[in-house]
Scaffold this motif. Structure first.
Motif, mmCIF file in Angstrom:
data_model
loop_
_atom_site.group_PDB
_atom_site.id
_atom_site.type_symbol
_atom_site.label_atom_id
_atom_site.label_comp_id
_atom_site.label_asym_id
_atom_site.label_seq_id
_atom_site.Cartn_x
_atom_site.Cartn_y
_atom_site.Cartn_z
ATOM 1 N N SER A 93 0.751 -1.346 0.017
ATOM 2 C CA SER A 93 -0.149 -0.077 -0.060
ATOM 3 C C SER A 93 0.611 1.460 -0.225
ATOM 4 O O SER A 93 0.553 2.252 -0.478
ATOM 5 C CB SER A 93 -0.948 -0.070 0.983
ATOM 6 N N ALA A 94 1.962 1.355 0.558
ATOM 7 C CA ALA A 94 2.746 2.382 0.472
ATOM 8 C C ALA A 94 3.691 2.705 -0.941
ATOM 9 O O ALA A 94 3.528 3.721 -1.289
ATOM 10 C CB ALA A 94 4.034 2.294 1.544
ATOM 11 N N THR A 95 3.654 1.449 -1.300
ATOM 12 C CA THR A 95 4.214 1.531 -2.964
ATOM 13 C C THR A 95 3.094 2.099 -3.725
ATOM 14 O O THR A 95 3.121 3.263 -4.642
ATOM 15 C CB THR A 95 4.667 0.283 -3.451
ATOM 16 N N GLY A 96 1.914 1.698 -3.573
ATOM 17 C CA GLY A 96 0.823 2.138 -4.253
ATOM 18 C C GLY A 96 0.430 3.570 -4.139
ATOM 19 O O GLY A 96 0.121 4.599 -5.006
ATOM 20 N N ALA A 97 0.599 3.999 -2.792
ATOM 21 C CA ALA A 97 0.436 5.453 -2.348
ATOM 22 C C ALA A 97 1.377 6.274 -3.119
ATOM 23 O O ALA A 97 0.848 7.337 -3.651
ATOM 24 C CB ALA A 97 0.333 5.486 -0.990
ATOM 25 N N GLY A 98 2.594 5.877 -2.957
ATOM 26 C CA GLY A 98 3.910 6.563 -3.716
ATOM 27 C C GLY A 98 3.409 6.894 -5.089
ATOM 28 O O GLY A 98 3.765 7.988 -5.629
ATOM 29 N N ILE A 99 3.074 5.814 -5.791
ATOM 30 C CA ILE A 99 2.807 6.082 -7.501
ATOM 31 C C ILE A 99 1.773 6.810 -7.527
ATOM 32 O O ILE A 99 1.780 7.783 -8.306
ATOM 33 C CB ILE A 99 2.848 4.422 -7.940
ATOM 34 N N GLY A 100 0.634 6.510 -6.847
ATOM 35 C CA GLY A 100 -0.650 7.511 -7.103
ATOM 36 C C GLY A 100 -0.325 8.702 -6.675
ATOM 37 O O GLY A 100 -0.976 9.689 -7.300
ATOM 38 N N GLY A 101 0.418 9.020 -5.668
ATOM 39 C CA GLY A 101 0.673 10.675 -5.367
ATOM 40 C C GLY A 101 1.363 11.320 -6.415
ATOM 41 O O GLY A 101 1.183 12.528 -6.763
ATOM 42 N N ILE A 102 2.458 10.575 -6.831
ATOM 43 C CA ILE A 102 3.107 11.244 -7.978
ATOM 44 C C ILE A 102 2.468 11.408 -9.334
ATOM 45 O O ILE A 102 2.412 12.455 -9.845
ATOM 46 C CB ILE A 102 4.438 10.134 -8.603
ATOM 47 N N VAL A 103 1.391 10.351 -9.552
ATOM 48 C CA VAL A 103 0.508 10.601 -10.727
ATOM 49 C C VAL A 103 -0.503 11.459 -10.722
ATOM 50 O O VAL A 103 -0.746 12.501 -11.642
ATOM 51 C CB VAL A 103 0.218 9.348 -11.317
ATOM 52 N N ASN A 104 -1.340 11.502 -9.365
ATOM 53 C CA ASN A 104 -2.317 12.313 -9.418
ATOM 54 C C ASN A 104 -2.563 12.880 -8.018
ATOM 55 O O ASN A 104 -3.557 13.096 -7.624
ATOM 56 C CB ASN A 104 -3.509 11.316 -9.794
ATOM 57 N N GLY A 105 -1.449 13.093 -7.443
ATOM 58 C CA GLY A 105 -1.803 14.026 -6.129
ATOM 59 C C GLY A 105 -2.260 13.366 -5.018
ATOM 60 O O GLY A 105 -2.124 12.057 -4.761
ATOM 61 N N LYS A 106 -2.955 13.825 -4.030
ATOM 62 C CA LYS A 106 -3.569 13.388 -2.851
ATOM 63 C C LYS A 106 -4.823 12.382 -3.161
ATOM 64 O O LYS A 106 -4.726 11.306 -2.463
ATOM 65 C CB LYS A 106 -4.097 14.612 -2.080
ATOM 66 N N ARG A 107 -5.607 12.608 -4.060
ATOM 67 C CA ARG A 107 -6.577 11.730 -4.288
ATOM 68 C C ARG A 107 -6.092 10.278 -5.012
ATOM 69 O O ARG A 107 -6.163 9.226 -4.694
ATOM 70 C CB ARG A 107 -7.498 12.318 -5.188
ATOM 71 N N GLY A 108 -4.896 10.343 -5.666
ATOM 72 C CA GLY A 108 -4.201 9.502 -6.314
ATOM 73 C C GLY A 108 -3.614 8.371 -5.352
ATOM 74 O O GLY A 108 -3.352 7.365 -5.352
ATOM 75 N N ALA A 109 -2.978 8.967 -4.303
ATOM 76 C CA ALA A 109 -2.438 8.405 -3.244
ATOM 77 C C ALA A 109 -3.250 7.443 -2.633
ATOM 78 O O ALA A 109 -2.816 6.421 -2.183
ATOM 79 C CB ALA A 109 -1.670 9.248 -2.251
ATOM 80 N N LEU A 110 -4.456 8.192 -2.380
ATOM 81 C CA LEU A 110 -5.489 7.160 -1.697
ATOM 82 C C LEU A 110 -5.828 6.198 -2.428
ATOM 83 O O LEU A 110 -6.076 4.954 -2.106
ATOM 84 C CB LEU A 110 -6.546 8.115 -1.315
ATOM 85 N N ILE A 111 -6.155 6.374 -3.765
ATOM 86 C CA ILE A 111 -6.425 5.195 -4.694
ATOM 87 C C ILE A 111 -5.431 4.305 -4.817
ATOM 88 O O ILE A 111 -5.504 2.884 -4.789
ATOM 89 C CB ILE A 111 -6.853 6.012 -6.026
ATOM 90 N N GLY A 112 -4.172 4.819 -4.862
ATOM 91 C CA GLY A 112 -2.896 3.911 -5.040
ATOM 92 C C GLY A 112 -2.809 2.986 -3.882
ATOM 93 O O GLY A 112 -2.380 1.774 -3.828
ATOM 94 N N ALA A 113 -2.891 3.722 -2.641
ATOM 95 C CA ALA A 113 -2.731 2.880 -1.459
ATOM 96 C C ALA A 113 -3.985 1.702 -1.116
ATOM 97 O O ALA A 113 -3.501 0.474 -0.947
ATOM 98 C CB ALA A 113 -3.038 3.702 -0.014
ATOM 99 N N ALA A 114 -5.111 2.093 -1.784
ATOM 100 C CA ALA A 114 -6.169 0.907 -1.708
ATOM 101 C C ALA A 114 -5.895 -0.283 -2.819
ATOM 102 O O ALA A 114 -5.860 -1.573 -2.340
ATOM 103 C CB ALA A 114 -7.645 1.512 -2.107
ATOM 104 N N ILE A 115 -5.387 0.064 -3.929
ATOM 105 C CA ILE A 115 -5.134 -0.742 -4.721
ATOM 106 C C ILE A 115 -3.794 -1.730 -4.403
ATOM 107 O O ILE A 115 -3.883 -2.987 -4.655
ATOM 108 C CB ILE A 115 -4.805 -0.244 -6.186
#
Length: 129
Positions: A93-115
């Motif tokens: 989830s930390a890796t997903g949050a990091g990638i999501g945060g880089i791509v789409n900001g705060k909302r992307g970090a939440l989605i990336g952490a869940a995925i």
């Protein structure tokens, strides 16, 4: 019982109770999928050799020895610790949050952490089987 009968009787009983006096070569034939196990143990303070056939199943077997009793076996399966599972899911989830945060900001970090957490959970459930 008189003394002259007691001593010879005790000598004969001692000779008969000693199992090594009658021990000879041992032949053990096991079925397919089994292996011969020969072990030394003590019964009432006397050394005893025991030979038996055991299954060679997929799980590991360890011997549990209790004093003055026969050796018992229990099946031990390799286990994965809960700490290792938690670190794997947290890392996913930390890796997903990091990638999501880089791509789409705060909302992307939440989605990336869940995925990432979901994917790591699926990986762990497959690993436990």
């Amino acid at each position: 019982m008189r003394l002259r009968h007691t001593l010879p009787t005790a000598a004969v009983l001692t000779l008969l109770s000693t199992a090594s006096a009658f021990a000879g070569p041992l032949t053990l034939a096991c079925a397919p999928g089994q292996r011969a196990v020969v072990r030394e143990s003590f019964v009432r303070g006397e050394p005893v050799t025991v030979a038996e056939c055991v299954n060679t199943g997929g799980a590991y077997r360890t011997a549990l020895a209790y004093p003055y009793q026969e050796t018992r076996y229990r099946t031990v399966r390799p286990r994965r610790s809960w700490g290792k599972t938690a670190l794997t899911i947290a890392g996913g989830s930390a890796t997903g949050a990091g990638i999501g945060g880089i791509v789409n900001g705060k909302r992307g970090a939440l989605i990336g952490a869940a995925i990432g957490g979901g994917a790591a959970s699926l990986y762990e459930s497959a690993k436990r089987r």
